[in-house]
Motif scaffolding. Structure first.
Motif, PDB file in Angstrom:
ATOM      1  N   ARG A 291      57.335 172.153  45.784  1.00 44.86           N
ATOM      2  CA  ARG A 291      57.492 170.710  45.587  1.00 44.86           C
ATOM      3  C   ARG A 291      57.007 170.244  44.205  1.00 44.86           C
ATOM      4  N   SER A 292      55.899 170.832  43.712  1.00 45.49           N
ATOM      5  CA  SER A 292      55.350 170.391  42.420  1.00 45.49           C
ATOM      6  C   SER A 292      56.328 170.705  41.282  1.00 45.49           C
ATOM      7  N   GLU A 293      57.000 171.847  41.376  1.00 42.23           N
ATOM      8  CA  GLU A 293      57.971 172.238  40.345  1.00 42.23           C
ATOM      9  C   GLU A 293      59.208 171.337  40.415  1.00 42.23           C
ATOM     10  N   ILE A 294      59.639 171.025  41.633  1.00 42.84           N
ATOM     11  CA  ILE A 294      60.789 170.128  41.796  1.00 42.84           C
ATOM     12  C   ILE A 294      60.466 168.777  41.150  1.00 42.84           C
ATOM     13  N   LYS A 295      59.271 168.292  41.430  1.00 43.27           N
ATOM     14  CA  LYS A 295      58.878 166.971  40.928  1.00 43.27           C
ATOM     15  C   LYS A 295      58.864 166.942  39.399  1.00 43.27           C
ATOM     16  N   LYS A 296      58.356 168.018  38.802  1.00 42.26           N
ATOM     17  CA  LYS A 296      58.316 168.117  37.341  1.00 42.26           C
ATOM     18  C   LYS A 296      59.722 168.036  36.752  1.00 42.26           C
ATOM     19  N   ARG A 297      60.645 168.743  37.401  1.00 45.01           N
ATOM     20  CA  ARG A 297      61.995 168.815  36.848  1.00 45.01           C
ATOM     21  C   ARG A 297      62.810 167.547  37.113  1.00 45.01           C
ATOM     22  N   VAL A 298      62.575 166.908  38.251  1.00 46.51           N
ATOM     23  CA  VAL A 298      63.209 165.607  38.513  1.00 46.51           C
ATOM     24  C   VAL A 298      62.686 164.595  37.492  1.00 46.51           C
ATOM     25  N   GLY A 299      61.360 164.625  37.269  1.00 51.91           N
ATOM     26  CA  GLY A 299      60.743 163.713  36.291  1.00 51.91           C
ATOM     27  C   GLY A 299      61.302 163.941  34.897  1.00 51.91           C
ATOM     28  N   ASP A 300      61.503 165.195  34.536  1.00 49.85           N
ATOM     29  CA  ASP A 300      62.029 165.510  33.202  1.00 49.85           C
ATOM     30  C   ASP A 300      63.421 164.908  32.998  1.00 49.85           C
ATOM     31  N   ILE A 301      64.271 165.019  34.002  1.00 52.00           N
ATOM     32  CA  ILE A 301      65.626 164.458  33.884  1.00 52.00           C
ATOM     33  C   ILE A 301      65.552 162.937  33.747  1.00 52.00           C
ATOM     34  N   LEU A 302      64.704 162.300  34.562  1.00 50.26           N
ATOM     35  CA  LEU A 302      64.607 160.839  34.508  1.00 50.26           C
ATOM     36  C   LEU A 302      64.020 160.378  33.168  1.00 50.26           C
ATOM     37  N   GLN A 303      63.094 161.151  32.621  1.00 49.41           N
ATOM     38  CA  GLN A 303      62.557 160.793  31.304  1.00 49.41           C
ATOM     39  C   GLN A 303      63.614 160.928  30.225  1.00 49.41           C
ATOM     40  N   ARG A 304      64.462 161.934  30.356  1.00 51.98           N
ATOM     41  CA  ARG A 304      65.531 162.096  29.364  1.00 51.98           C
ATOM     42  C   ARG A 304      66.549 160.968  29.465  1.00 51.98           C
ATOM     43  N   ALA A 305      66.764 160.457  30.679  1.00 53.31           N
ATOM     44  CA  ALA A 305      67.654 159.293  30.850  1.00 53.31           C
ATOM     45  C   ALA A 305      66.974 158.055  30.278  1.00 53.31           C
TER      46      ALA A 305
END
Ligand code: CP3
Length: 356
Positions: A291-305
């Motif tokens: 879950r922690s890795e998923i959260k990091k990667r979801v956050g990364d996409i949203l930050q790039r948006a």
């Protein structure tokens, strides 16, 4: 009704990024497997009540912001007369593949309302029951559907397809002419039956060079995309492995362009320009991570948006079999709970859900 998906497609501001998943209905869900124990894939597609029920399963289980009609991009192969079966564990089998000009000439004319009426009926049924979220209709793009008709099934190298393109371009063009007309009519029929947005799946187009895309594919995709855009619903143009094709895909059309995980979302959006929305782009394999890795990667996409209008969160391709359902649901919640602070910088998943 939550209209954040349709608003984002039109690049209007939304308080919360909308999220849905390609292949959100499927074998990773126990509810779907229970129906598949009794009916084949084609039986589900051909019975509007079953197709509607399966379409609703992920809406109930996940809380996504859009429903995608349960169907398959290969259904038009049936009225075309090519013959379609789904062999157990092997994916689709096209029984009479297209090899020459005679095969193209022998393709039957298709009338979507009479030949694929069960799809339009499922759409009408769903529009009567879906109150919370918009319904997405879809078709395959001419290239991806042609590749199945020529190869006779799934393919890695697309060798028969490319051999037709390079060695018998007149056969290729005759097939693409025929197919793009059928797919255009089918998509427009779905919109007129009530689909509130449509997606064109060019899943395998990344196998082509930009030159071959421009010459052998773009005009046909453009014809389908432009006809759908004339119907005044948002049109999503999706492909994978398309980093070098993005400018040409944009030229072909679509209000929203799909991005896969092979390109960072902000880099892909920069290539496309600000006057188009983007959809993507989490690697479906990330859903198997902690879950922690998923959260990091979801956050990364949203930050790039970066809070820009016109981002629809999705995977870069369809949900894989055996994906843990609870991780899919967790991604929906992460996207909905993420918010941007006033200076436009991404803030860590603050608990602020807007009320739709
Ligand atoms: O997204 C959704 O939830 C809607 C349903 C949907 C299906 N197929 C149902 C289906 C959609 C949008 C499709 C599109 C589709 N079909 C594509 C483009 C999308 C992509 O993933 O690139 C393609 C290439 C196809 C052709 C197809 N259909 C293949 C290659 C397969 C076999 C894959 C496998 O996992 O075995 C199918 C079968 C299929 N279509 C399934 C589903 C849910 C598999 C599950 C089953 O047999 O019940």
């Amino acid at each position: 009704m939550s209209d954040r998906f349709l608003r984002a497609c039109r690049r209007e501001p939304v308080g919360t990024t909308p999220v849905w998943f390609m292949r959100q209905a499927g074998r990773y869900m126990p509810e779907y497997r229970a129906i598949r124990e009794k009916y084949s894939l084609l039986e589900i597609c051909r019975h509007p009540e079953l197709a509607a029920e399966v379409t609703l399963q992920p809406i109930r289980a996940l809380g996504v912001d859009a429903a995608i009609l349960f169907a398959d991009i290969l259904l038009p192969a049936i009225p075309l007369g090519v013959g379609l079966e789904f062999a157990k564990g092997e994916g689709p089998v096209l029984l009479n593949p297209i090899r020459n000009l005679d095969d193209v000439k022998n393709l039957r004319p298709v009338n979507p309302e009479s030949d694929l009426g069960y799809v339009m009926e499922a759409i009408r049924l769903l529009r009567g029951t879906l109150s919370g979220v918009p319904l997405i209709g879809f078709c395959g793009a001419p290239f991806t559907v042609a590749s199945y008709l020529i190869e006779g099934g799934s393919s890695r190298e697309f060798l028969k397809t490319k051999t037709m393109m390079y060695s018998a371009p007149e056969v290729w063009r005759a097939l693409m002419d025929k197919l793009s007309g059928v797919l255009r009519d089918y998509l427009v029929a779905q919109i007129r039956a009530g689909a509130q947005a449509v997606q064109i799946f060019d899943s395998w187009v990344g196998a082509l060079s930009p030159q071959d895309y421009e010459n052998f594919v773009l005009p046909y995709s453009q014809m389908v995309l432009q006809a759908a855009q004339k119907e005044n619903v948002p049109v999503i143009h999706f492909g994978t492995n398309t980093s070098t094709l993005l400018p040409l895909m944009k030229r072909a059309g679509g209000d929203v362009i799909g991005l896969d995980w092979r390109i960072p979302l902000d880099d892909g959006w920069k290539i496309l320009g600000d006057n188009v929305a983007v959809q993507g782009n989490l690697d479906p394999a990330v859903l198997f991570a902690p879950r922690s890795e998923i959260k990091k990667r979801v956050g990364d996409i949203l930050q790039r948006a970066d809070g820009r209008s016109g981002h629809i969160f999705n995977l870069g391709h369809g949900i894989l079999q055996n994906t843990p359902v609870e991780n899919v649901k967790a991604v929906v919640d992460m996207v909905h709970e993420f918010s941007f602070s006033n200076d436009g910088r991404a803030a860590e998943c603050i608990e602020t859900r807007d009320v739709a």
